[in-house]
Design an enzyme around this catalytic site. Structure first.
Site, PDB file in Angstrom:
ATOM      1  N   GLY A   9      -6.184  -5.793   9.361  1.00  0.00           N
ATOM      2  CA  GLY A   9      -6.499  -6.177   7.981  1.00  0.00           C
ATOM      3  C   GLY A   9      -7.316  -7.452   7.917  1.00  0.00           C
ATOM      4  N   GLN A  13      -8.281  -9.932   2.035  1.00  0.00           N
ATOM      5  CA  GLN A  13      -8.122 -11.304   1.518  1.00  0.00           C
ATOM      6  C   GLN A  13      -7.377 -12.188   2.516  1.00  0.00           C
ATOM      7  OE1 GLN A  13      -6.506 -13.003  -2.554  1.00  0.00           O
ATOM      8  NE2 GLN A  13      -4.755 -12.459  -1.316  1.00  0.00           N
ATOM      9  N   SER A  90      -3.016  -1.460   0.165  1.00  0.00           N
ATOM     10  CA  SER A  90      -2.181  -2.498  -0.452  1.00  0.00           C
ATOM     11  C   SER A  90      -2.104  -2.411  -1.977  1.00  0.00           C
ATOM     12  CB  SER A  90      -2.709  -3.877  -0.039  1.00  0.00           C
ATOM     13  OG  SER A  90      -3.937  -4.138  -0.699  1.00  0.00           O
ATOM     14  N   THR A 133       6.730  -7.695   1.450  1.00  0.00           N
ATOM     15  CA  THR A 133       6.296  -7.950   0.076  1.00  0.00           C
ATOM     16  C   THR A 133       7.445  -8.058  -0.916  1.00  0.00           C
ATOM     17  OG1 THR A 133       5.226  -6.831  -1.791  1.00  0.00           O
ATOM     18  CG2 THR A 133       5.891  -5.428   0.019  1.00  0.00           C
ATOM     19  N   GLU A 135       7.411  -6.635  -3.565  1.00  0.00           N
ATOM     20  CA  GLU A 135       7.573  -5.299  -4.155  1.00  0.00           C
ATOM     21  C   GLU A 135       8.830  -4.607  -3.620  1.00  0.00           C
ATOM     22  OE1 GLU A 135       5.469  -3.367  -6.523  1.00  0.00           O
ATOM     23  OE2 GLU A 135       5.187  -5.484  -6.939  1.00  0.00           O
ATOM     24  N   TYR A 157       4.105   2.676  -2.203  1.00  0.00           N
ATOM     25  CA  TYR A 157       3.707   1.501  -1.417  1.00  0.00           C
ATOM     26  C   TYR A 157       4.946   0.725  -0.972  1.00  0.00           C
ATOM     27  CZ  TYR A 157       2.234  -3.384  -0.698  1.00  0.00           C
ATOM     28  OH  TYR A 157       2.067  -4.647  -0.193  1.00  0.00           O
ATOM     29  N   LYS A 161       6.559   0.044   2.709  1.00  0.00           N
ATOM     30  CA  LYS A 161       6.741  -1.329   3.212  1.00  0.00           C
ATOM     31  C   LYS A 161       8.213  -1.598   3.561  1.00  0.00           C
ATOM     32  CE  LYS A 161       2.682  -3.531   3.073  1.00  0.00           C
ATOM     33  NZ  LYS A 161       2.158  -4.405   4.129  1.00  0.00           N
TER      34      LYS A 161
HETATM   35  P1  NDP Z   1      -6.228  -6.417   1.102  1.00  0.00           P
HETATM   36  O1  NDP Z   1      -6.116  -5.127   0.381  1.00  0.00           O
HETATM   37  O2  NDP Z   1      -7.184  -7.461   0.638  1.00  0.00           O
HETATM   38  O3  NDP Z   1      -6.566  -6.121   2.639  1.00  0.00           O
HETATM   39  C1  NDP Z   1      -6.024  -5.024   3.322  1.00  0.00           C
HETATM   40  C2  NDP Z   1      -6.655  -4.929   4.694  1.00  0.00           C
HETATM   41  O4  NDP Z   1      -6.114  -3.771   5.353  1.00  0.00           O
HETATM   42  C3  NDP Z   1      -8.185  -4.725   4.663  1.00  0.00           C
HETATM   43  O5  NDP Z   1      -8.752  -5.405   5.746  1.00  0.00           O
HETATM   44  C4  NDP Z   1      -8.318  -3.223   4.855  1.00  0.00           C
HETATM   45  O6  NDP Z   1      -9.555  -2.829   5.416  1.00  0.00           O
HETATM   46  C5  NDP Z   1      -7.195  -3.001   5.859  1.00  0.00           C
HETATM   47  N1  NDP Z   1      -6.792  -1.595   5.962  1.00  0.00           N
HETATM   48  C6  NDP Z   1      -6.550  -0.731   4.968  1.00  0.00           C
HETATM   49  N2  NDP Z   1      -6.236   0.478   5.468  1.00  0.00           N
HETATM   50  C7  NDP Z   1      -6.288   0.359   6.816  1.00  0.00           C
HETATM   51  C8  NDP Z   1      -6.101   1.262   7.898  1.00  0.00           C
HETATM   52  N3  NDP Z   1      -5.813   2.542   7.686  1.00  0.00           N
HETATM   53  N4  NDP Z   1      -6.230   0.795   9.159  1.00  0.00           N
HETATM   54  C9  NDP Z   1      -6.563  -0.494   9.389  1.00  0.00           C
HETATM   55  N5  NDP Z   1      -6.764  -1.398   8.410  1.00  0.00           N
HETATM   56  C10 NDP Z   1      -6.630  -0.969   7.135  1.00  0.00           C
HETATM   57  O7  NDP Z   1      -4.745  -7.013   1.174  1.00  0.00           O
HETATM   58  P2  NDP Z   1      -4.257  -8.546   1.194  1.00  0.00           P
HETATM   59  O8  NDP Z   1      -5.093  -9.309   2.117  1.00  0.00           O
HETATM   60  O9  NDP Z   1      -4.061  -9.000  -0.204  1.00  0.00           O
HETATM   61  O10 NDP Z   1      -2.796  -8.371   1.800  1.00  0.00           O
HETATM   62  C11 NDP Z   1      -2.563  -8.408   3.204  1.00  0.00           C
HETATM   63  C12 NDP Z   1      -1.244  -7.711   3.510  1.00  0.00           C
HETATM   64  O11 NDP Z   1      -0.185  -8.361   2.843  1.00  0.00           O
HETATM   65  C13 NDP Z   1      -1.172  -6.250   3.076  1.00  0.00           C
HETATM   66  O12 NDP Z   1      -0.387  -5.570   4.033  1.00  0.00           O
HETATM   67  C14 NDP Z   1      -0.435  -6.299   1.752  1.00  0.00           C
HETATM   68  O13 NDP Z   1       0.227  -5.089   1.512  1.00  0.00           O
HETATM   69  C15 NDP Z   1       0.520  -7.450   2.009  1.00  0.00           C
HETATM   70  N6  NDP Z   1       0.915  -8.234   0.855  1.00  0.00           N
HETATM   71  C16 NDP Z   1      -0.029  -8.762   0.016  1.00  0.00           C
HETATM   72  C17 NDP Z   1       0.347  -9.569  -1.030  1.00  0.00           C
HETATM   73  C18 NDP Z   1      -0.653 -10.158  -1.960  1.00  0.00           C
HETATM   74  O14 NDP Z   1      -0.232 -10.598  -3.052  1.00  0.00           O
HETATM   75  N7  NDP Z   1      -1.926 -10.234  -1.609  1.00  0.00           N
HETATM   76  C19 NDP Z   1       1.792  -9.893  -1.252  1.00  0.00           C
HETATM   77  C20 NDP Z   1       2.681  -9.312  -0.287  1.00  0.00           C
HETATM   78  C21 NDP Z   1       2.251  -8.524   0.733  1.00  0.00           C
HETATM   79  P3  NDP Z   1     -10.872  -2.628   4.484  1.00  0.00           P
HETATM   80  O15 NDP Z   1     -11.407  -4.009   4.226  1.00  0.00           O
HETATM   81  O16 NDP Z   1     -11.731  -1.779   5.336  1.00  0.00           O
HETATM   82  O17 NDP Z   1     -10.391  -1.951   3.227  1.00  0.00           O
HETATM   83  P1  GDR Z   2       1.042  -5.884  -7.684  1.00  0.00           P
HETATM   84  O1  GDR Z   2      -0.359  -6.522  -8.100  1.00  0.00           O
HETATM   85  O2  GDR Z   2       1.212  -4.499  -8.155  1.00  0.00           O
HETATM   86  O3  GDR Z   2       2.092  -6.886  -8.080  1.00  0.00           O
HETATM   87  O4  GDR Z   2       0.880  -5.822  -6.099  1.00  0.00           O
HETATM   88  P2  GDR Z   2      -1.396  -6.185  -9.267  1.00  0.00           P
HETATM   89  O5  GDR Z   2      -2.223  -7.396  -9.405  1.00  0.00           O
HETATM   90  O6  GDR Z   2      -2.078  -4.885  -9.047  1.00  0.00           O
HETATM   91  O7  GDR Z   2      -0.454  -6.012 -10.557  1.00  0.00           O
HETATM   92  C1  GDR Z   2       0.361  -7.069 -11.048  1.00  0.00           C
HETATM   93  C2  GDR Z   2       0.963  -6.666 -12.371  1.00  0.00           C
HETATM   94  O8  GDR Z   2      -0.070  -6.591 -13.358  1.00  0.00           O
HETATM   95  C3  GDR Z   2       0.117  -5.407 -14.116  1.00  0.00           C
HETATM   96  N1  GDR Z   2      -1.156  -4.982 -14.718  1.00  0.00           N
HETATM   97  C4  GDR Z   2      -2.235  -4.544 -14.061  1.00  0.00           C
HETATM   98  N2  GDR Z   2      -2.487  -4.425 -12.731  1.00  0.00           N
HETATM   99  C5  GDR Z   2      -3.716  -3.967 -12.364  1.00  0.00           C
HETATM  100  N3  GDR Z   2      -3.996  -3.886 -11.047  1.00  0.00           N
HETATM  101  N4  GDR Z   2      -4.672  -3.612 -13.285  1.00  0.00           N
HETATM  102  C6  GDR Z   2      -4.448  -3.712 -14.630  1.00  0.00           C
HETATM  103  O9  GDR Z   2      -5.298  -3.382 -15.443  1.00  0.00           O
HETATM  104  C7  GDR Z   2      -3.180  -4.206 -15.034  1.00  0.00           C
HETATM  105  N5  GDR Z   2      -2.640  -4.463 -16.256  1.00  0.00           N
HETATM  106  C8  GDR Z   2      -1.417  -4.937 -16.044  1.00  0.00           C
HETATM  107  C9  GDR Z   2       0.664  -4.402 -13.107  1.00  0.00           C
HETATM  108  O10 GDR Z   2       1.250  -3.295 -13.775  1.00  0.00           O
HETATM  109  C10 GDR Z   2       1.647  -5.288 -12.351  1.00  0.00           C
HETATM  110  O11 GDR Z   2       2.858  -5.354 -13.038  1.00  0.00           O
HETATM  111  C11 GDR Z   2       0.264  -6.892  -5.388  1.00  0.00           C
HETATM  112  C12 GDR Z   2      -0.413  -6.287  -4.143  1.00  0.00           C
HETATM  113  O12 GDR Z   2      -1.164  -7.289  -3.527  1.00  0.00           O
HETATM  114  C13 GDR Z   2       0.624  -5.765  -3.166  1.00  0.00           C
HETATM  115  O13 GDR Z   2      -0.020  -5.390  -1.957  1.00  0.00           O
HETATM  116  C14 GDR Z   2       1.639  -6.877  -2.881  1.00  0.00           C
HETATM  117  O14 GDR Z   2       2.639  -6.377  -2.020  1.00  0.00           O
HETATM  118  C15 GDR Z   2       2.261  -7.371  -4.184  1.00  0.00           C
HETATM  119  O15 GDR Z   2       1.223  -7.855  -5.021  1.00  0.00           O
HETATM  120  C16 GDR Z   2       3.241  -8.513  -3.947  1.00  0.00           C
END
Ligand code: NDP
Ligand code: GDR
Length: 373
Positions: A9, A13, A90, A133, A135, A157, A161
């Site tokens: 990944g 981000q 994710s 997470t 979640e 999801y 996880k």
């Molecule tokens: P992103 O969605 O920004 O990044 C996900 C990464 O995983 C990307 O590099 C993506 O590649 C890669 N990926 C997706 N599918 C595959 C696959 N099949 N094989 C290999 N790589 C893959 O996520 P974040 O950086 O926000 O989050 C990082 C991790 O933390 C994730 O596991 C997420 O579920 C978890 N997480 C995130 C939170 C958040 O608030 N951001 C909170 C809690 C947990 P590509 O760029 O090609 O799509």
């Molecule tokens: P989340 O993040 O589901 O918490 O997962 P997201 O930002 O998608 O949603 C947060 C909350 O906002 C509400 N929501 C919307 N969400 C999206 N995407 N688009 C909309 O238009 C919208 N309107 C309201 C959602 O219903 C939700 O309640 C993220 C991801 O990064 C996961 O990979 C990670 O594990 C968790 O955060 C912690």
């Protein structure tokens, strides 16, 4: 000896911030990127080093979490001291559309990596970080949520996880591996994917302010989240792997706000004051005042946010609030960037792009602006 890290990944981000952080610490950083028909390395292009150079400390390998032989080969080539498993499908809403793929990557992918470590006899060498997470808490059983709060996942999801959380714990207990879960609450940044709620808001409002879009269509804006900055959170991912014994930690700010509040902050950063009126699906946000010149396309009275039922999820996680006391007490970790500072940074960055796009549009060029999410 230079330490080696392997990040799945890395193009996401967190992966991009973590790679920067580890390079700064002197690590050799290996990342797994997926093959895509368009370039997908924008978040790490600035740290890319020509592989022809002997001393390149940042290297990318093609791979996929759905492919065990590929993961095993990369693991054998790199023999990392630290593995950060950040790769995942994710997006929670997308996991309802693609549940089987999400399970394969987000659950089985973790098992494949752990098995690769075991198969190669690297259990005592390679420390393992699993991106767990908030979640997992889903339908919350206790507020605030901490390491001991029971889980109740609410999406494909989160269920995937949950498997990864437990398989990391299991390999720690069964094989003595140094494996830990960071239970991270939502964290954002200007590099956040465009379809997550915070980025959808900052990007959408910046576009509206510049006349590139007319209205933001949102789902459940009553939803409550504990938002931090990704930079603060990747620091903690590294800290977790530097302890004497592996443990799981909640990473959060301990503060909670609504999506509606995040919309209001983002608008304020553009000099725009909003009033929210109406209920449920009829709720709208209307411009009531404008200061400064960041939003030349807007007028008082414009409706710039409406609700669209498409963005509601089949099962919602209504409220999340983390208790980061363990991370504070045991590791001395505290977030340094507030959610308001982060929101302002995200709006400023999206405004720069929106201004560039507005200029292109003025000169008759096409600019893609809409995103589903
Ligand atoms: P992103 O969605 O920004 O990044 C996900 C990464 O995983 C990307 O590099 C993506 O590649 C890669 N990926 C997706 N599918 C595959 C696959 N099949 N094989 C290999 N790589 C893959 O996520 P974040 O950086 O926000 O989050 C990082 C991790 O933390 C994730 O596991 C997420 O579920 C978890 N997480 C995130 C939170 C958040 O608030 N951001 C909170 C809690 C947990 P590509 O760029 O090609 O799509
Ligand atoms: P989340 O993040 O589901 O918490 O997962 P997201 O930002 O998608 O949603 C947060 C909350 O906002 C509400 N929501 C919307 N969400 C999206 N995407 N688009 C909309 O238009 C919208 N309107 C309201 C959602 O219903 C939700 O309640 C993220 C991801 O990064 C996961 O990979 C990670 O594990 C968790 O955060 C912690």
């Amino acid at each position: 000896m230079t330490k080696k890290a392997l990040i799945t990944g890395v193009t996401g981000q967190d992966g991009s911030y973590l790679a920067e952080f580890l390079l700064d610490k002197g690590y050799e950083v290996h990342g797994i990127k997926r093959r895509a028909s368009l370039f997908n390395t924008q978040r790490v292009d600035h740290i890319y080093e020509d592989p022809q150079t002997d001393h390149a400390r940042f290297r990318l390998h093609y791979g996929d979490l759905s492919d065990s032989s590929n993961l095993t080969r990369i693991m054998r080539e790199v023999e990392p001291d630290e593995v950060y498993n950040l790769g995942a499908q994710s997006h929670v809403a997308v996991s309802f559309e693609a549940p089987e793929y999400t399970a394969d990557v987000d659950a089985m992918g973790t098992l494949r990596l752990l098995e690769a470590i075991r198969f190669l006899g690297l259990e005592q060498k390679s420390r393992f970080y699993q991106a767990s997470t908030s979640e997992l808490y889903g339908l919350v059983q206790e507020t605030p949520q901490r390491e001991t709060t029971p889980f109740h996942p609410r999406s494909p999801y989160a269920v995937a996880k949950l498997y990864s959380y437990w398989i990391a714990v299991n390999y720690r207990e069964a094989y003595g591996m140094y494996a830990c879960n960071g239970i991270l609450f939502n964290h954002e940044s200007p590099r956040r994917g465009e379809t997550f709620v915070t980025r959808k808001i900052t990007r959408g409002l910046a576009n509206i302010a510049q006349g590139l879009e007319e209205c933001l269509y949102m789902g459940n804006i009553d939803s409550l989240r504990d938002w931090g900055h990704a930079k603060d959170y990747v620091r903690m991912q590294w800290m977790m792997l530097q302890q004497d014994t592996p443990e799981d930690f909640v990473i959060a700010t301990g503060k909670q706000y609504s999506v509606r509040q995040f919309i209001a902050w983002s608008a304020a950063e553009l000099g725009v004051t909003l009033a929210f009126s109406g209920d449920g699906l009829d709720e709208v946000a209307t411009v009531t005042a404008i200061e400064g010149d960041e939003a030349p396309a807007l007028n008082v009275g414009d409706v710039i946010m409406r609700i669209d039922p498409r963005y509601f999820r089949p099962a919602e996680v209504e409220t999340l609030l983390g208790d980061p006391s363990k991370a504070k007490q045991k590791l001395g970790w505290e977030p340094e960037i507030t959610v308001q500072e982060m929101c302002a940074e995200m709006v400023r960055e999206d405004l720069k792009t929106a201004r560039r796009h507005a200029l292109l549009k003025e000169h008759g060029m096409d600019v893609p602006v809409s995103v589903e999410g």
